[in-house]
Design an enzyme around this catalytic site. Sequence first.
Site, PDB file in Angstrom:
ATOM      1  N   GLU A   1       0.800  -1.224   0.000  1.00 22.46           N
ATOM      2  CA  GLU A   1       0.000   0.000   0.000  1.00 22.46           C
ATOM      3  C   GLU A   1       0.835   1.278   0.000  1.00 22.46           C
ATOM      4  O   GLU A   1       0.690   2.130   0.869  1.00 22.46           O
ATOM      5  CB  GLU A   1      -0.950  -0.001   1.211  1.00 22.46           C
TER       6      GLU A   1
ATOM      7  N   GLU B   1      -5.741 -10.851  -0.899  1.00 22.01           N
ATOM      8  CA  GLU B   1      -6.443 -10.680   0.394  1.00 22.01           C
ATOM      9  C   GLU B   1      -7.945 -10.659   0.160  1.00 22.01           C
ATOM     10  O   GLU B   1      -8.655  -9.781   0.650  1.00 22.01           O
ATOM     11  CB  GLU B   1      -6.033  -9.357   1.075  1.00 22.01           C
TER      12      GLU B   1
HETATM   13  O1  G3I Z   1      -4.238  -7.684  19.312  1.00 22.95           O
HETATM   14  C1  G3I Z   1      -4.739  -6.419  19.783  1.00 22.95           C
HETATM   15  C2  G3I Z   1      -5.498  -6.576  21.041  1.00 22.95           C
HETATM   16  O2  G3I Z   1      -4.628  -7.038  22.049  1.00 22.95           O
HETATM   17  C3  G3I Z   1      -6.122  -5.230  21.419  1.00 22.95           C
HETATM   18  O3  G3I Z   1      -6.914  -5.379  22.544  1.00 22.95           O
HETATM   19  C4  G3I Z   1      -6.978  -4.710  20.274  1.00 22.95           C
HETATM   20  C5  G3I Z   1      -7.582  -3.343  20.586  1.00 22.95           C
HETATM   21  O4  G3I Z   1      -7.445  -2.453  19.522  1.00 22.95           O
HETATM   22  O5  G3I Z   1      -6.170  -4.591  19.151  1.00 22.95           O
HETATM   23  C6  G3I Z   1      -5.614  -5.826  18.709  1.00 22.95           C
HETATM   24  O6  G3I Z   1      -4.831  -5.600  17.584  1.00 22.95           O
HETATM   25  C7  G3I Z   1      -5.535  -5.361  16.388  1.00 22.95           C
HETATM   26  C8  G3I Z   1      -5.105  -6.422  15.365  1.00 22.95           C
HETATM   27  O7  G3I Z   1      -5.683  -6.143  14.119  1.00 22.95           O
HETATM   28  C9  G3I Z   1      -5.494  -7.832  15.773  1.00 22.95           C
HETATM   29  O8  G3I Z   1      -6.893  -7.954  15.823  1.00 22.95           O
HETATM   30  C10 G3I Z   1      -5.180  -3.968  15.883  1.00 22.95           C
HETATM   31  O9  G3I Z   1      -5.699  -2.986  16.754  1.00 22.95           O
HETATM   32  C11 G3I Z   1      -5.719  -3.757  14.496  1.00 22.95           C
HETATM   33  O10 G3I Z   1      -5.231  -2.531  13.973  1.00 22.95           O
HETATM   34  C12 G3I Z   1      -5.277  -4.890  13.603  1.00 22.95           C
HETATM   35  O11 G3I Z   1      -5.889  -4.708  12.362  1.00 22.95           O
HETATM   36  C13 G3I Z   1      -5.299  -5.390  11.281  1.00 22.95           C
HETATM   37  C14 G3I Z   1      -4.940  -4.359  10.222  1.00 22.95           C
HETATM   38  O12 G3I Z   1      -4.507  -5.001   9.044  1.00 22.95           O
HETATM   39  C15 G3I Z   1      -3.806  -3.427  10.678  1.00 22.95           C
HETATM   40  O13 G3I Z   1      -2.609  -4.132  10.866  1.00 22.95           O
HETATM   41  C16 G3I Z   1      -6.323  -6.397  10.757  1.00 22.95           C
HETATM   42  O14 G3I Z   1      -6.482  -7.460  11.699  1.00 22.95           O
HETATM   43  C17 G3I Z   1      -5.830  -6.977   9.434  1.00 22.95           C
HETATM   44  O15 G3I Z   1      -6.840  -7.781   8.851  1.00 22.95           O
HETATM   45  C18 G3I Z   1      -5.510  -5.832   8.481  1.00 22.95           C
HETATM   46  O16 G3I Z   1      -5.028  -6.407   7.293  1.00 22.95           O
HETATM   47  C19 G3I Z   1      -4.800  -5.471   6.244  1.00 22.95           C
HETATM   48  C20 G3I Z   1      -3.547  -5.922   5.519  1.00 22.95           C
HETATM   49  O17 G3I Z   1      -2.468  -6.009   6.423  1.00 22.95           O
HETATM   50  C21 G3I Z   1      -3.228  -4.998   4.354  1.00 22.95           C
HETATM   51  N1  G3I Z   1      -4.356  -4.840   3.483  1.00 22.95           N
HETATM   52  C22 G3I Z   1      -5.619  -4.448   4.123  1.00 22.95           C
HETATM   53  C23 G3I Z   1      -5.962  -5.421   5.235  1.00 22.95           C
HETATM   54  C24 G3I Z   1      -7.303  -5.086   5.872  1.00 22.95           C
HETATM   55  O18 G3I Z   1      -7.279  -3.825   6.479  1.00 22.95           O
END
Ligand code: G3I
Length: 295
Positions: free
Chosen positions: A107, A211
């Site tokens: 991205e 994805e």
């Molecule tokens: O694990 C913590 C947890 O301990 C905490 O309580 C909670 C509260 O916010 O957050 C948890 O972490 C989250 C994590 O996902 C696991 O669920 C993060 O906040 C959250 O930002 C994270 O989101 C991920 C996101 O990327 C950012 O890294 C999504 O799961 C994941 O599906 C998403 O994937 C992205 C790809 O990397 C790139 N393309 C788009 C795609 C979807 O947005």
Amino acid sequence: MVDDARYLDVLAREFDSLVPENALKWKALQSDRSVWTFDVPDQMVDFAEQNGMQVKGHTLAWSKELSYPGWFLVLPRAEQLVAIRDHIQAVVGRYAGRITAWDVWNEAMANDGSGLLGGVSEDDIADAFRWAREADPDVVLLYNDYKIAGSGRKSDDVFAMLQRLVAIGAPVDGVGFQMHVNLADAPPSGAEVAANMARYEGLGLKVTISEMDVRIADLAGTTDERLEAQADYYRDMVGVCLAAPNCLGVTFWGFTDRYSWIDARHGADDPLLFDEKLVEKPAYFGVLDALETTR
Ligand code: G3I
């Protein structure tokens, strides 16, 4: 997902490749600069090997704060580039020969035609590919982005960038089309995606659907009709990949509606192939149909 035995059973039974959704992001590996934690991705790679699956890595660099640890974000620009190099060498080197493909940069491109995001240059991206190639001469190296599967400004901007990177000899092997789509929001047609795959073939690059998930909550119609429309879309896109000589495969961003990033970001939906009870949905049979009938 290591504690959910039924999830792991379905994963091993149905799929031949996995991508850790978050566990290989920089933030997960090195939240403190002096401490590396590879436990979770190591478990995932072991699981894949035990079950005859490949692993694709996601993602080495990303032009958004989301995947970077806090200590990285406060470094001066020049030091950030050195840190990116060290990161790539460490992580690609650690899994050399075990991870078969990497999203090298995720991205980087703006949606609105304004070019690369966050002060990143094409030279930075070229360097990242070179460092990854040095760390593993055989791994497939990919650029990954959203809103680039079909036609449109961003799709063209990414194509033009990759054309330039190929022209200067950067070791890019291909491109990932994320395909987080909402069926109520005019997603790209099969014909558009096929045409886009073909222009990358002309450039000598591989493509992958990297994805995929398909939102249906905003569609009109009954639940059954929405699920059928979803099945049709999955069938079409898997068919497009199978028919394209340069398409490496399709990765879904999760496989059960029990676990999906969609709910947290967009509200309740049913975007994947299995329902929350891990029962096959029409979408699963759409994919199966494409696998059995295309080629
Ligand atoms: O694990 C913590 C947890 O301990 C905490 O309580 C909670 C509260 O916010 O957050 C948890 O972490 C989250 C994590 O996902 C696991 O669920 C993060 O906040 C959250 O930002 C994270 O989101 C991920 C996101 O990327 C950012 O890294 C999504 O799961 C994941 O599906 C998403 O994937 C992205 C790809 O990397 C790139 N393309 C788009 C795609 C979807 O947005």
